[in-house]
Design an enzyme around this catalytic site. Structure first.
Site, short mmCIF file in Angstrom:
data_model
loop_
_atom_site.label_atom_id
_atom_site.label_comp_id
_atom_site.label_asym_id
_atom_site.label_seq_id
_atom_site.Cartn_x
_atom_site.Cartn_y
_atom_site.Cartn_z
CB CYS A 237 -0.90 0.03 1.24
SG CYS A 237 -1.97 -1.39 1.38
N GLY B 270 -0.37 0.61 -5.07
CA GLY B 270 -1.66 -0.03 -4.90
C GLY B 270 -2.66 0.48 -5.89
CG ASN C 84 2.84 0.37 3.17
OD1 ASN C 84 3.93 0.88 2.92
ND2 ASN C 84 2.48 -0.77 2.64
N GLY C 85 1.66 -2.19 5.16
CA GLY C 85 2.43 -3.27 5.80
C GLY C 85 1.52 -4.41 6.17
CB CYS D 74 11.19 -3.96 2.71
SG CYS D 74 10.82 -4.94 1.25
CE1 TYR E 181 7.66 -5.17 -10.02
CE2 TYR E 181 6.61 -4.99 -7.87
CZ TYR E 181 6.51 -5.07 -9.24
OH TYR E 181 5.29 -5.06 -9.84
CB CYS F 181 7.24 -10.75 1.49
SG CYS F 181 7.30 -9.30 2.55
CB CYS G 16 13.89 -7.42 6.13
SG CYS G 16 13.03 -8.98 5.81
CB CYS H 156 12.16 -12.37 -0.31
SG CYS H 156 12.97 -10.77 -0.55
P1 AMP Z 1 6.94 -14.22 -12.39
O1 AMP Z 1 6.32 -14.40 -13.70
O2 AMP Z 1 6.04 -14.72 -11.30
O3 AMP Z 1 8.34 -14.80 -12.28
O4 AMP Z 1 7.07 -12.66 -12.12
C1 AMP Z 1 8.23 -11.94 -12.35
C2 AMP Z 1 7.89 -10.51 -12.69
O5 AMP Z 1 7.05 -9.96 -11.71
C3 AMP Z 1 9.14 -9.63 -12.78
O6 AMP Z 1 9.13 -9.00 -14.04
C4 AMP Z 1 8.99 -8.62 -11.65
O7 AMP Z 1 9.29 -7.32 -12.10
C5 AMP Z 1 7.55 -8.71 -11.24
N1 AMP Z 1 7.36 -8.71 -9.78
C6 AMP Z 1 8.23 -9.05 -8.82
N2 AMP Z 1 7.69 -8.94 -7.59
C7 AMP Z 1 6.43 -8.52 -7.77
C8 AMP Z 1 5.33 -8.18 -6.88
N3 AMP Z 1 5.47 -8.29 -5.57
N4 AMP Z 1 4.17 -7.79 -7.43
C9 AMP Z 1 4.02 -7.70 -8.76
N5 AMP Z 1 5.01 -7.99 -9.66
C10 AMP Z 1 6.19 -8.39 -9.18
#
Ligand code: AMP
Length: 485
Positions: free
Chosen positions: A30, A56, A130-131, A264, A270, A412, A462, A465
């Site tokens: 969030c 979000g 948020n969290g 985090c 990302y 996470c 942290c 992951c």
């Molecule tokens: P996947 O297809 O599940 O391996 O997703 C990898 C892609 O998801 C990468 O291009 C990341 O940029 C993106 N990504 C990583 N973490 C998240 C997240 N928490 N929420 C949405 N997208 C994510």
């Protein structure tokens, strides 16, 4: 930190193991934004939430206080679609808090959209959180057994009930009392009738910064929200700190002692926007570029072109290209207008998959040895589709995948949306197997050591992951802990 230490750090021991492995997944990411002391408080909050939209997209809300009169507007959808001029006019006053909510299937409902507004013995209160709390389910059960009635499934309502049912007197004492009960990640903004309060958990998992604009105080998840309205950055809300902003100015209260910090690291990889400065004013873009440089140093290879997976892979790919001196270009073009709810006309035409979002630039890629940089692999499905797209659509001769973070092996529990452990490809497969699955010619991740080398004071982060070292209990550990007693 070992299990026993974590046991000591955790502020509350419960009598029953309510959490099971099925709750091995949380859904909330969030953004929060608050203003104290500006006649355009709601309009500023609208702008701030718009800048924080990436945190979000499911729903958003703003709550304002006009000399004690509380107003609230919230809906499902994107900030710009929710708040019309007419709606913003319904939010008068010089204090406001706003919230952007992200969630995946299961808990998607207007009831869960924040801020949550309540009336209790001390007056009205709005909360934006948020969290993720680790012990929300236990607390909820405990509160329900004492007669509390919940309207949503969000952690934040648990916090509201704890504040309302606290035996302490003044609001601040009740907040400290509540902070002692809740465990996990929380960057919270609260608005009472005449003040704005910002709270950050003792580990500092999620970012929260204080700014100033036109004599008013601003608090936001990320500094990109300050930039949009022209606010200056003052400082972060410290881990374990409660900041009270009212007519007397800003007052800082140290609440629960901070035994260690656990910022985090995934915010850098990302989640946060590259133009934001987080965790002590570190620029996200600069850190991501360094991840890319480090990745190139660790994993050099001959290639003709470096391309990013847009948008999140862009800074790391630029860093990789600079360090390796391989030309950079945008070999994949992203369609920015694909919302979360985009429906594919699957049956009638065909399955478009990742093509809805990305398209290769064949003129750039044809016959080339392509090195593609992404920020992370979660399940592996995106990388697989992208490799195929670069090879087949783009006509690349070779496709080399480089990931600017270590293998994601643990879910996470502190507010980043990740799937269960068994769905994380790197937790169940070796590097060679993942490479085979995504069909790339080579695959390399940034090492954990390399990642931590880039960040100043890595001990304050942290990285559970990637290293499975959870600073606060995981749900599974809580089950084990309960069995020990
Ligand atoms: P996947 O297809 O599940 O391996 O997703 C990898 C892609 O998801 C990468 O291009 C990341 O940029 C993106 N990504 C990583 N973490 C998240 C997240 N928490 N929420 C949405 N997208 C994510």
């Amino acid at each position: 930190m070992n299990k026993i230490n974590r046991l000591v750090c955790n502020q509350r021991i419960f009598s029953k193991p309510y959490l099971t492995l099925s709750s091995d997944r949380f859904h909330e990411e969030c953004g929060v934004f608050g203003v104290y002391g500006h006649p355009e408080a709601a309009n500023l909050t609208y702008l701030g939430l718009h800048a924080l939209q990436h945190r979000g997209q499911e729903g958003a809300g703003i709550c304002s206080s006009d000399r004690g009169q509380i107003h609230i507007e919230k809906s499902m959808g994107l900030v710009a679609d929710i708040f019309s001029e007419k709606r913003l006019k319904r939010l008068p006053g010089d204090i406001a808090v706003g919230h952007n909510r992200y969630s995946t299937a299961g808990s998607s409902s207007l009831k869960n959209v924040q801020p949550i507004m309540v009336n209790f013995s001390l007056g009205s209160l709005a909360i934006a959180h948020n969290g993720n709390l680790i012990n929300a389910l236990e607390l909820r059960d405990e509160l329900e057994s004492k007669g509390a009635i919940f309207q949503s499934t969000s952690d934040s309502e648990v916090i509201v009930h704890l504040i309302a049912s606290s035996r302490a007197g003044a609001l601040y004492e009740r907040l400290v009392d509540t902070m002692k009960s809740i465990s996990g990640a929380f960057s919270i903004l609260l608005m009472s009738e005449n003040e704005l309060i910002a709270i950050r958990d003792p580990y500092g998992f999620r970012p929260l910064s204080i700014g100033k604009y036109d004599g008013a105080y601003i608090v936001a998840s990320e500094t990109c929200a300050f930039d949009l309205i022209g606010a200056s950055y003052e400082r972060d809300v410290e881990p374990g700190e409660m900041v009270i902003i009212n007519k007397d100015g800003l007052q800082s209260v140290k609440t629960v002692p901070s035994l260690r910090h656990a910022f985090c690291i995934f915010e850098f990889i990302y989640f946060a926007r590259p133009d934001s400065n987080i965790f002590g004013n570190l620029n996200v873009d600069a850190v991501r570029k360094e991840f890319g440089r480090q990745l190139a140093r660790e994993n050099p290879i001959d290639a003709d072109i470096v391309i990013p997976v847009p948008d999140s892979g862009v800074p790391a790919a630029l860093g990789y290209a600079k360090e390796s001196e391989i030309p950079f270009d945008f070999g994949l073009i992203r369609n920015h207008y694909v919302g979360r709810t985009f429906i594919e006309p699957r049956q009638s035409i065909r399955h478009f998959g990742v093509k809805i979002k990305l398209n290769p630039v064949r003129q750039l890629l044809k016959g080339k040895r392509v090195l593609v940089v992404d920020d992370s692999i979660v399940r592996g499905t995106t990388s697989k589709k992208i490799v195929k797209m670069i090879r087949e659509g783009g006509g690349a001769k070779e496709v080399h995948v480089r990931i600017s973070s270590p293998p994601t092996i643990g879910p996470c529990f502190y507010g980043i949306d990740t799937p269960t452990r068994k769905e994380l490809i790197a937790s169940t497969h070796r590097l060679e197997e993942i490479k085979k699955y995504i069909t790339s010619d080579t695959l390399q991740y940034l090492s954990l050591e390399g990642l931590l080398k880039v960040i100043p004071n890595p001990e304050k982060y942290c990285a559970a992951c990637f290293d499975d070292n959870y600073p606060v209990f995981t749900p599974q550990e809580r089950v084990e802990q309960m069995e020990m007693f």
